[in-house]
Write a protein that holds these residues in place. Structure first.
Motif, PDB file in Angstrom:
ATOM      1  N   PHE A  45       0.842  -1.353   0.155  1.00  0.00           N
ATOM      2  CA  PHE A  45      -0.059  -0.060   0.107  1.00  0.00           C
ATOM      3  C   PHE A  45       0.838   1.203  -0.168  1.00  0.00           C
ATOM      4  O   PHE A  45       0.478   2.003  -0.820  1.00  0.00           O
ATOM      5  N   TYR A  46       1.849   1.120   0.792  1.00  0.00           N
ATOM      6  CA  TYR A  46       2.825   2.418   0.864  1.00  0.00           C
ATOM      7  C   TYR A  46       3.824   2.353  -0.111  1.00  0.00           C
ATOM      8  O   TYR A  46       4.193   3.609  -0.425  1.00  0.00           O
ATOM      9  N   THR A 178      -8.017   4.907   9.957  1.00  0.00           N
ATOM     10  CA  THR A 178      -8.389   4.064   8.648  1.00  0.00           C
ATOM     11  C   THR A 178      -9.137   2.849   9.215  1.00  0.00           C
ATOM     12  O   THR A 178     -10.402   2.360   8.797  1.00  0.00           O
ATOM     13  N   ASN A 232      -7.317  -4.883   6.858  1.00  0.00           N
ATOM     14  CA  ASN A 232      -6.221  -4.165   6.134  1.00  0.00           C
ATOM     15  C   ASN A 232      -5.686  -5.586   5.476  1.00  0.00           C
ATOM     16  O   ASN A 232      -5.774  -6.757   5.598  1.00  0.00           O
ATOM     17  N   LEU A 233      -4.500  -5.033   4.838  1.00  0.00           N
ATOM     18  CA  LEU A 233      -3.812  -6.147   3.877  1.00  0.00           C
ATOM     19  C   LEU A 233      -3.531  -7.459   5.121  1.00  0.00           C
ATOM     20  O   LEU A 233      -3.366  -8.550   4.395  1.00  0.00           O
ATOM     21  N   PHE A 234      -2.750  -7.063   6.097  1.00  0.00           N
ATOM     22  CA  PHE A 234      -2.058  -8.173   6.827  1.00  0.00           C
ATOM     23  C   PHE A 234      -3.272  -8.944   7.608  1.00  0.00           C
ATOM     24  O   PHE A 234      -3.086 -10.049   7.720  1.00  0.00           O
TER      25      PHE A 234
END
Ligand code: T6T
Length: 329
Positions: A45-46, A178, A232-234
């Motif tokens: 993402f970052y 978020t 989220n992603l993880f």
């Protein structure tokens, strides 16, 4: 010295002092320097947000400094912020690791005349430049609509489980704007589905292995578990790995947030019903542009909402959707 030239010199000195007192504003001859501090570096993402900021730096000719910690951790992010403040950039874009604990560290930047832009996550309420509260000093907040993303995940997950059954949210930790908002939107939307029971949230500290172990523990306690929302992603990829290891991938329905390669591959194999792909490159680009506008004396919007795309197995090969796959390096 002649009186007129003394007055002239004093005028110049006053003008110079005034210029340096305007927070985050560049003088004409300055090379503009803008820093980006991600939530963590080891996250597609970052990585993708960084690319957007790089594109904006190239377009404006300003310099971008990128520095972050390898983990989502306030005690690692604050020293990086302090080191960046010491470099005196004109502006700092930051994804604060905590909405309360980063207020005072960021106030130091603001007090030093460095403009602060929150990207992805925010401090305080996330509503800036209103004169209300003690954390409204950032000039802009640039992000996805995380409440809406949580709602969309809830609707899709409810549909996938036939609007009945037990589900839980796999989340990072409380205090992150978020992921708090995604959970809030998800739970609120699920109130429209009385047949769905939302179990206690499992917090994994952004550790996919922990999210996988938690999935297995919940499944052990709740064998009729119907679905999971990975906020989220993880959280999402960890819960999905847990489902794979337990042999229930595809059976327990999954809604994810974020779009790294791994999750997209698991849309295709049926592990995920959908994932909400944010547009992090837009966040980086427009965050940088908001800061650049401000430091060059132009007005910057106090909030910029970027979009997201719902990825499913059915649309993932469409180039208009596929382009939002996160970069890994
Ligand atoms: O979901 C993104 C980001 O929006 C969130 O604030 C933290 O987690 C991610 O970076 C994904 O790992």
């Amino acid at each position: 010295m002649e009186r007129r030239s003394l007055i002239k010199m004093m005028g110049v000195a006053t003008a110079a002092a005034t210029t340096s007192l305007i927070a985050g504003k560049a003088s004409a001859q300055d090379k503009i320097v803008i820093a980006l501090i991600p939530g963590l570096t080891a996250d597609g993402f970052y990585v993708t947000m960084h690319k957007g900021a790089e594109a904006a730096a190239k377009a404006t000719g300003a310099e971008l400094i990128y520095q972050g910690a390898a983990e989502w951790n306030v005690s690692l992010q604050v020293p990086i912020l302090d080191a960046i403040i010491a470099k005196k950039p004109h502006a700092i874009l930051i994804a604060p690791n905590d909405k309360v604990q980063l207020i005072e560290p960021l106030r130091k930047a603001n007090d030093a005349g460095i403009a602060v832009v929150c990207v992805d996550t925010f401090i305080g309420t996330g509503v800036f430049q209103t004169g209300a509260g003690d954390a409204d000093f950032p000039i802009s907040y640039v992000a996805s609509d995380n409440v809406l993303g949580g709602r969309m995940a809830a609707r899709a997950l409810a549909k996938a489980i036939g609007e009945k059954g037990k589900v839980y949210v796999s989340n990072v930790k409380p205090g992150i704007s978020t992921t708090d908002q995604r959970e809030e939107g998800f739970k609120d939307e699920m109130k429209n589905f009385p047949g769905v029971e939302v179990l206690e949230t499992q917090f994994n500290d952004d550790d996919a292995n922990k999210a996988a172990a938690q999935f297995q523990a919940v499944l052990g306690r709740v064998p009729d578990l119907a679905g999971v929302f990975g906020a989220n992603l993880f959280s999402a990829s960890g819960a999905a790995n847990g489902a794979k290891q337990a042999g229930v991938a595809g059976k327990v329905k999954m809604a994810g947030f974020d779009a790294p390669e791994s999750i997209v591959a698991q849309l295709k194999d049926g592990t995920f019903e959908l994932t909400i792909a944010q547009h992090p490159a837009e966040i980086g680009y427009f965050g940088f542009m908001a800061a650049y506008a401000h430091v060059t004396g132009n007005p910057a919007p106090t909030a910029i909402g970027t979009g997201f795309s719902v990825m499913t197995a059915a649309n993932i090969d469409d180039p208009n959707i596929n382009k939002y796959l996160y970069k890994s390096e």
